[in-house]
Design a protein around this motif. Structure first.
Motif, PDB file in Angstrom:
ATOM      1  N   LEU A 197       0.829  -1.209   0.000  1.00 35.83           N
ATOM      2  CA  LEU A 197       0.000   0.000   0.000  1.00 35.83           C
ATOM      3  C   LEU A 197       0.862   1.257   0.000  1.00 35.83           C
ATOM      4  O   LEU A 197       0.588   2.215  -0.743  1.00 35.83           O
ATOM      5  N   ILE A 198       1.901   1.276   0.834  1.00 35.43           N
ATOM      6  CA  ILE A 198       2.783   2.448   0.902  1.00 35.43           C
ATOM      7  C   ILE A 198       3.515   2.637  -0.423  1.00 35.43           C
ATOM      8  O   ILE A 198       3.615   3.754  -0.940  1.00 35.43           O
ATOM      9  N   THR A 199       4.022   1.551  -0.983  1.00 35.40           N
ATOM     10  CA  THR A 199       4.780   1.632  -2.233  1.00 35.40           C
ATOM     11  C   THR A 199       3.897   2.110  -3.378  1.00 35.40           C
ATOM     12  O   THR A 199       4.266   3.014  -4.138  1.00 35.40           O
ATOM     13  N   ALA A 200       2.716   1.507  -3.511  1.00 32.28           N
ATOM     14  CA  ALA A 200       1.817   1.884  -4.602  1.00 32.28           C
ATOM     15  C   ALA A 200       1.363   3.330  -4.459  1.00 32.28           C
ATOM     16  O   ALA A 200       1.286   4.072  -5.449  1.00 32.28           O
ATOM     17  N   ALA A 201       1.067   3.756  -3.234  1.00 32.34           N
ATOM     18  CA  ALA A 201       0.624   5.137  -3.016  1.00 32.34           C
ATOM     19  C   ALA A 201       1.726   6.131  -3.365  1.00 32.34           C
ATOM     20  O   ALA A 201       1.471   7.167  -3.992  1.00 32.34           O
ATOM     21  N   THR A 202       2.956   5.829  -2.972  1.00 35.42           N
ATOM     22  CA  THR A 202       4.067   6.729  -3.240  1.00 35.42           C
ATOM     23  C   THR A 202       4.384   6.781  -4.729  1.00 35.42           C
ATOM     24  O   THR A 202       4.557   7.863  -5.309  1.00 35.42           O
ATOM     25  N   VAL A 203       4.486   5.617  -5.369  1.00 38.77           N
ATOM     26  CA  VAL A 203       4.773   5.578  -6.802  1.00 38.77           C
ATOM     27  C   VAL A 203       3.653   6.270  -7.572  1.00 38.77           C
ATOM     28  O   VAL A 203       3.907   7.060  -8.495  1.00 38.77           O
ATOM     29  N   GLY A 204       2.407   6.010  -7.200  1.00 38.00           N
ATOM     30  CA  GLY A 204       1.283   6.646  -7.874  1.00 38.00           C
ATOM     31  C   GLY A 204       1.298   8.155  -7.728  1.00 38.00           C
ATOM     32  O   GLY A 204       0.983   8.881  -8.677  1.00 38.00           O
ATOM     33  N   ALA A 205       1.677   8.642  -6.544  1.00 39.07           N
ATOM     34  CA  ALA A 205       1.728  10.090  -6.318  1.00 39.07           C
ATOM     35  C   ALA A 205       2.795  10.750  -7.173  1.00 39.07           C
ATOM     36  O   ALA A 205       2.572  11.825  -7.751  1.00 39.07           O
ATOM     37  N   VAL A 206       3.968  10.117  -7.277  1.00 36.79           N
ATOM     38  CA  VAL A 206       5.039  10.700  -8.089  1.00 36.79           C
ATOM     39  C   VAL A 206       4.672  10.645  -9.571  1.00 36.79           C
ATOM     40  O   VAL A 206       4.906  11.603 -10.320  1.00 36.79           O
ATOM     41  N   ILE A 207       4.084   9.549 -10.006  1.00 37.67           N
ATOM     42  CA  ILE A 207       3.676   9.433 -11.407  1.00 37.67           C
ATOM     43  C   ILE A 207       2.658  10.501 -11.768  1.00 37.67           C
ATOM     44  O   ILE A 207       2.685  11.071 -12.861  1.00 37.67           O
ATOM     45  N   ALA A 208       1.744  10.800 -10.840  1.00 43.42           N
ATOM     46  CA  ALA A 208       0.709  11.795 -11.121  1.00 43.42           C
ATOM     47  C   ALA A 208       1.301  13.182 -11.327  1.00 43.42           C
ATOM     48  O   ALA A 208       0.754  13.994 -12.077  1.00 43.42           O
ATOM     49  N   VAL A 209       2.425  13.454 -10.659  1.00 38.53           N
ATOM     50  CA  VAL A 209       3.031  14.789 -10.740  1.00 38.53           C
ATOM     51  C   VAL A 209       4.148  14.841 -11.782  1.00 38.53           C
ATOM     52  O   VAL A 209       4.183  15.733 -12.631  1.00 38.53           O
ATOM     53  N   ARG A 210       5.076  13.901 -11.712  1.00 37.87           N
ATOM     54  CA  ARG A 210       6.235  13.880 -12.607  1.00 37.87           C
ATOM     55  C   ARG A 210       6.539  12.445 -13.038  1.00 37.87           C
ATOM     56  O   ARG A 210       7.438  11.797 -12.499  1.00 37.87           O
ATOM     57  N   PRO A 211       5.787  11.898 -13.994  1.00 33.50           N
ATOM     58  CA  PRO A 211       6.047  10.523 -14.433  1.00 33.50           C
ATOM     59  C   PRO A 211       7.446  10.327 -14.994  1.00 33.50           C
ATOM     60  O   PRO A 211       7.974   9.217 -14.974  1.00 33.50           O
ATOM     61  N   ASP A 212       8.060  11.387 -15.485  1.00 33.42           N
ATOM     62  CA  ASP A 212       9.402  11.272 -16.044  1.00 33.42           C
ATOM     63  C   ASP A 212      10.452  10.970 -14.988  1.00 33.42           C
ATOM     64  O   ASP A 212      11.574  10.565 -15.321  1.00 33.42           O
ATOM     65  N   LEU A 213      10.102  11.146 -13.712  1.00 34.18           N
ATOM     66  CA  LEU A 213      11.055  10.901 -12.640  1.00 34.18           C
ATOM     67  C   LEU A 213      10.980   9.474 -12.093  1.00 34.18           C
ATOM     68  O   LEU A 213      11.769   9.118 -11.219  1.00 34.18           O
ATOM     69  N   VAL A 214      10.034   8.688 -12.562  1.00 33.68           N
ATOM     70  CA  VAL A 214       9.879   7.308 -12.081  1.00 33.68           C
ATOM     71  C   VAL A 214      10.642   6.377 -13.017  1.00 33.68           C
ATOM     72  O   VAL A 214      10.243   6.184 -14.163  1.00 33.68           O
ATOM     73  N   TYR A 215      11.718   5.812 -12.537  1.00 35.44           N
ATOM     74  CA  TYR A 215      12.572   4.965 -13.376  1.00 35.44           C
ATOM     75  C   TYR A 215      11.790   3.809 -13.978  1.00 35.44           C
ATOM     76  O   TYR A 215      11.949   3.489 -15.159  1.00 35.44           O
ATOM     77  N   GLY A 216      10.953   3.173 -13.186  1.00 32.32           N
ATOM     78  CA  GLY A 216      10.215   2.020 -13.660  1.00 32.32           C
ATOM     79  C   GLY A 216       9.149   2.338 -14.677  1.00 32.32           C
ATOM     80  O   GLY A 216       8.590   1.423 -15.301  1.00 32.32           O
ATOM     81  N   ALA A 217       8.828   3.621 -14.867  1.00 34.82           N
ATOM     82  CA  ALA A 217       7.787   4.007 -15.823  1.00 34.82           C
ATOM     83  C   ALA A 217       8.365   4.512 -17.135  1.00 34.82           C
ATOM     84  O   ALA A 217       7.611   4.910 -18.021  1.00 34.82           O
ATOM     85  N   ARG A 218       9.673   4.502 -17.288  1.00 31.21           N
ATOM     86  CA  ARG A 218      10.274   5.011 -18.516  1.00 31.21           C
ATOM     87  C   ARG A 218       9.948   4.109 -19.701  1.00 31.21           C
ATOM     88  O   ARG A 218      10.018   2.890 -19.608  1.00 31.21           O
ATOM     89  N   GLY A 219       9.595   4.738 -20.799  1.00 30.39           N
ATOM     90  CA  GLY A 219       9.314   3.984 -22.012  1.00 30.39           C
ATOM     91  C   GLY A 219       7.998   3.253 -22.016  1.00 30.39           C
ATOM     92  O   GLY A 219       7.768   2.398 -22.867  1.00 30.39           O
ATOM     93  N   LEU A 220       7.124   3.574 -21.051  1.00 31.86           N
ATOM     94  CA  LEU A 220       5.860   2.857 -20.972  1.00 31.86           C
ATOM     95  C   LEU A 220       4.677   3.663 -21.475  1.00 31.86           C
ATOM     96  O   LEU A 220       3.537   3.243 -21.348  1.00 31.86           O
ATOM     97  N   ALA A 221       4.933   4.838 -22.029  1.00 28.82           N
ATOM     98  CA  ALA A 221       3.823   5.642 -22.535  1.00 28.82           C
ATOM     99  C   ALA A 221       3.185   4.942 -23.726  1.00 28.82           C
ATOM    100  O   ALA A 221       3.869   4.502 -24.651  1.00 28.82           O
ATOM    101  N   ALA A 222       1.866   4.811 -23.716  1.00 29.36           N
ATOM    102  CA  ALA A 222       1.157   4.145 -24.806  1.00 29.36           C
ATOM    103  C   ALA A 222       1.163   5.039 -26.043  1.00 29.36           C
ATOM    104  O   ALA A 222       0.978   6.251 -25.942  1.00 29.36           O
ATOM    105  N   PRO A 223       1.382   4.469 -27.238  1.00 31.87           N
ATOM    106  CA  PRO A 223       1.370   5.287 -28.454  1.00 31.87           C
ATOM    107  C   PRO A 223      -0.007   5.850 -28.724  1.00 31.87           C
ATOM    108  O   PRO A 223      -1.014   5.208 -28.440  1.00 31.87           O
TER     109      PRO A 223
END
Length: 356
Positions: free
Chosen positions: A192-218
């Motif tokens: 819960l803590i991990t998902a909430a934190t990752v989700g919060a950062v993605i909502a503001v700055r997805p470019d800063l989440v290493y695990g989300a790089r290259g995952l933008a849908a075309p």
């Protein structure tokens, strides 16, 4: 799950220390590829945030509490190699300054809480994001599952070390069942803590989440009743000046630091006072009989309190704030050095070619 001195014998503790040192050495090299101008300043903050959240023990069951381990969170936010370094910095600060986790058991703790959690969680995370639909929600869901699994995996790893080098004669099956069972529950809180934190950062700055790089849908368009990918636009008229909000991490860094200070300095007072999963299992099964006093038991910050400060709220809050400050400085120093080494290598290579 901070392992104290005395749970694991000296030979296995030394062997775990060698494994931990090797993992840190490999991670120092790997982190050079992960850290860039955006993520390097945030890596120290991630370490400080993990330190702060680890002070927030939450109740799980029958007089037992749990706390964040942080391996999954660090790996997903800043990369697996950098994640190992983040957790290692936290454990080092906790062991030296706060007498939390044995000094001779530091290698055990880095291996169990840092290396195992990062390897298991990030491997599972990468596997999930390849099969889930591309998007932010999938990253958050994958982070939840990866964090959940990483905690009982860490408990199983400790049990393996206990099987080889435990200092008491408690049956292995009893230890394994108790450790994995309670840490599955703790894993839910971790997830819960991990998902909430990752989700919060993605909502503001997805470019800063290493695990989300290259995952933008075309981007897709419906043509003749079918969805087709939109051709990539030709590079043109892109303004050279990037908006400050897009390139700067200062706001995210500042907000993260304030959050970590608030959690460690204020919210930690309301954390559960029950023993954590390892402490509870050790007491119930009896393999804590040979626990040794911590070498830093007389530290001015031992047990997350400031010596000679009688007010419990003030003492714990000051210790938490000091811990966050020391961790962010130590972590930032490590990652600054790693980042600098990365930028210096191409310069040295170029100079060598010119000389040749």
């Amino acid at each position: 799950m901070h392992v104290p001195d005395g749970f694991i014998n000296a030979p296995v503790s030394v062997a775990a220390g060698v494994v931990a040192a090797g993992a840190v050495a490999v991670s120092l090299r790997g982190a050079r590829r992960e850290l860039d101008d955006r993520t390097a300043p945030l890596a120290g903050l991630v370490a400080a945030f993990i330190f702060a959240v680890q002070m927030l023990n939450f109740p799980v069951a029958a007089g037992t509490s749990g706390h964040l381990l942080g391996g999954a969170l660090a790996a997903i936010l800043v990369g697996p190699y950098t994640g190992v370094l983040c957790v290692s910095v936290v454990l080092l600060m906790q062991g030296i300054l706060f007498a939390d986790g044995g000094l001779t058991a530091l290698g055990v703790n880095i291996t169990v809480m840092g290396v195992v959690t990062v390897v298991v969680s990030y491997a599972l995370f990468r596997g999930l994001v390849t099969i889930l639909p591309r998007g932010r929600h999938s990253v958050t869901a994958a982070a939840f599952v990866a964090a959940l699994v990483s905690v009982p995996a860490s408990a199983a790893a400790f049990t393996l070390l206990y099987a080889v080098g435990g200092t008491t004669d408690v049956p292995l099956g009893k230890v394994l069942t108790a450790m994995v069972g309670v840490h599955v529950l703790i894993g839910i809180g971790e997830a819960l803590i991990t998902a909430a934190t990752v989700g919060a950062v993605i909502a503001v700055r997805p470019d800063l989440v290493y695990g989300a790089r290259g995952l933008a849908a075309p981007l897709k368009l419906r043509v003749g009743g079918e969805l087709v990918d939109v051709p990539a636009a030709a590079p043109a008229a892109v303004p050279t000046a990037v908006p400050a909000a897009a390139r700067s991490t200062r706001r995210v860094w500042g907000a993260g630091l304030v959050t970590a200070l608030a959690l460690a300095g204020f919210v930690s007072f309301y954390a559960s006072a029950n023993p954590d999963g390892l402490e509870k299992v050790a007491a119930d099964t009896g393999f804590d009989k040979k626990v040794e006093e911590h070498a830093a038991a007389d530290s001015p910050l031992a047990d997350y309190g400031v010596k000679d400060v009688d007010n419990a709220r003030l003492s714990g809050g000051l210790a938490g704030v000091i811990g966050v400050g020391v961790t962010v400085v130590a972590g930032s120093g490590v990652f600054w050095a790693v980042r600098r080494r990365r930028t210096e290598e191409p310069v040295r290579a170029g100079a060598a070619r010119e000389t040749a």
